[in-house]
Design a protein around this motif. Structure first.
Motif, PDB file in Angstrom:
ATOM      1  N   GLU A 190      77.761  71.311  -6.386  1.00 41.85           N
ATOM      2  CA  GLU A 190      77.116  72.613  -6.476  1.00 41.85           C
ATOM      3  C   GLU A 190      78.162  73.640  -6.900  1.00 41.85           C
ATOM      4  O   GLU A 190      79.220  73.735  -6.269  1.00 41.85           O
ATOM      5  N   TRP A 211      74.913  71.460 -10.435  1.00 43.55           N
ATOM      6  CA  TRP A 211      73.961  72.559 -10.544  1.00 43.55           C
ATOM      7  C   TRP A 211      74.614  73.852 -10.062  1.00 43.55           C
ATOM      8  O   TRP A 211      75.547  73.845  -9.259  1.00 43.55           O
ATOM      9  N   ARG A 213      74.428  77.198  -8.039  1.00 46.22           N
ATOM     10  CA  ARG A 213      73.670  77.674  -6.895  1.00 46.22           C
ATOM     11  C   ARG A 213      72.761  78.831  -7.303  1.00 46.22           C
ATOM     12  O   ARG A 213      73.210  79.791  -7.932  1.00 46.22           O
ATOM     13  N   GLY A 214      71.525  78.714  -6.926  1.00 46.40           N
ATOM     14  CA  GLY A 214      70.543  79.727  -7.308  1.00 46.40           C
ATOM     15  C   GLY A 214      70.661  80.970  -6.451  1.00 46.40           C
ATOM     16  O   GLY A 214      71.501  81.041  -5.556  1.00 46.40           O
ATOM     17  N   ARG A 216      70.107  83.625  -3.600  1.00 46.45           N
ATOM     18  CA  ARG A 216      69.723  83.496  -2.196  1.00 46.45           C
ATOM     19  C   ARG A 216      69.683  84.874  -1.568  1.00 46.45           C
ATOM     20  O   ARG A 216      70.350  85.802  -2.034  1.00 46.45           O
ATOM     21  N   ASP A 329      73.028  87.428  -9.150  1.00 49.63           N
ATOM     22  CA  ASP A 329      72.044  86.496  -8.574  1.00 49.63           C
ATOM     23  C   ASP A 329      70.801  86.342  -9.420  1.00 49.63           C
ATOM     24  O   ASP A 329      69.801  85.834  -8.935  1.00 49.63           O
ATOM     25  N   PRO A 331      68.933  84.272 -12.086  1.00 52.11           N
ATOM     26  CA  PRO A 331      69.153  82.936 -12.601  1.00 52.11           C
ATOM     27  C   PRO A 331      69.339  82.948 -14.117  1.00 52.11           C
ATOM     28  O   PRO A 331      68.996  83.926 -14.777  1.00 52.11           O
TER      29      PRO A 331
END
Ligand code: AMP
Ligand code: MG
Length: 333
Positions: A190, A211, A213-214, A216, A329, A331
């Motif tokens: 991640e 991936w 990290r999306g 949060r 943040d 995406p």
């Protein structure tokens, strides 16, 4: 990779800096990403001084720099086999690994987390300092908390003024954006912070899933506060220009400034800086913070920044641009 150190640093300066670290003091060290504010990772008082000078909240952990795997095992309790592949592929280099920490490491370094973020830098001056000092060095970027990271000694001086610790000036940093922060997780990796090593490079070297990290929800104790929404920020308001903006530009005013990715800006009324004339993302990363600082100091009222093409180190650049604008943040890219 060829290493260009623009300025020679004498061994006497390195030994002096190592002595300052041993006495619990701070020094500024060049790395291939940005300049770091360095302290003995095992000295809790020195570590506290780093937080104080930066004005950094105590919940934001520091990255620990090591010379070799012998130093690594003094701060990390375990190195999973999957992570060894990353170490073989990217160390020394701009990749930070989040690993279980050793209890002996002062809790302040990791902000009380059970993990430590570790990196083995490639910059020859950082390596000479690590060797002369003989232990792990905790070093966040050498800027006031939330502000633009420094990629030159002059930028560090501007950040801390008369409080600037001794600086090992080796000229401009090679990559210009921070290290990629990676955590092993669920059979893959991640990315907590995109950086100079790209997700594609990590996937290729390990054959595992990677991936980003999306987004949060904000918490009182972020695991990677480099991911704070507002970070890497100039003092002026920053506005993002999304791809396609050139066909329907916003209304610019005379005291606006523009940070463009490549050439071809016409009729902009204020100051314009170009990240890379030939449209190279690597060159854009190297110029990013220097030019953002120039525009911040230009007296501009607002700074418009053009998103760069997504992919490769473009993800790291766009991440920093969004955080500079306080819209982190989001995406994508
Ligand atoms: P800086 O050195 O200023 O680029 O900031 C270091 C960043 O590393 C912090 O803001 C955190 O986001 C990240 N970091 C440090 N330690 C950890 C950890 N144990 N787990 C996750 N992220 C970390
Ligand atoms: Mg920082």
């Amino acid at each position: 990779m060829k290493w260009l150190v623009a300025k020679r640093v004498s061994q006497i300066r390195i030994l002096e800096a190592a002595r300052v670290l041993r006495a619990g003091g701070l020094v500024v060290m060049p790395t291939e990403t940005v300049y770091g504010l360095a302290a003995d990772a095992f000295d809790p008082c020195a570590v506290r001084r780093v937080f104080e000078l930066k004005g950094r909240p105590s919940f934001d952990p520091l990255i620990v720099h090591v010379l070799d795997t012998a130093q690594l095992v003094t701060v990390a309790r375990a190195v999973p086999a999957s992570v060894r592949r990353l170490i073989d592929a990217f160390w020394p280099g701009p990749l930070t690994l989040v690993l279980p920490r050793r209890a002996a490491l002062p809790a302040g370094v990791t902000a009380g987390l059970a993990t430590v973020a570790v990196r083995m830098p490639r910059h020859p001056v950082a390596r000479r300092l690590l060797r002369a000092f003989g232990g792990p060095i905790a070093a966040p970027s050498a800027n006031r908390f939330g502000r633009i990271s420094p990629t030159s000694a002059a930028a560090v001086q501007k950040e801390f003024g008369a409080d600037t610790p001794p600086v090992l000036d080796a000229g401009p940093c090679f990559h210009g954006v921070e290290s990629t922060i990676v955590r092993p997780s669920r059979g893959g990796f991640e990315i907590l912070r995109p950086g100079a090593v790209t997700d594609a490079q990590i996937a290729r070297a390990t054959g595992r899933r990677v991936w980003l990290r999306g987004p949060r929800p904000p918490t009182a104790h972020p695991e990677a506060p480099g991911l704070l929404r507002q970070h890497y920020a100039p003092s002026r308001p920053v506005r993002i220009l999304r791809p396609g903006w050139r066909s329907s530009p916003p209304r610019f005013r005379g005291r606006d400034a523009l940070l463009a990715f490549r050439e071809g800006i016409e009729c902009f009324p204020g100051v314009v800086r170009v990240l890379s004339r030939r449209g190279s993302l690597r060159e854009a990363a190297r110029n990013l913070y220097r030019l953002l600082r120039q525009l911040d100091e230009s007296g501009a009222r607002r700074i418009f920044v053009e998103e760069v093409p997504a992919g490769g180190v473009g993800s790291a650049i766009n991440d920093r641009l969004r955080r500079a604008a306080g819209v982190g943040d989001r995406p994508g890219g």
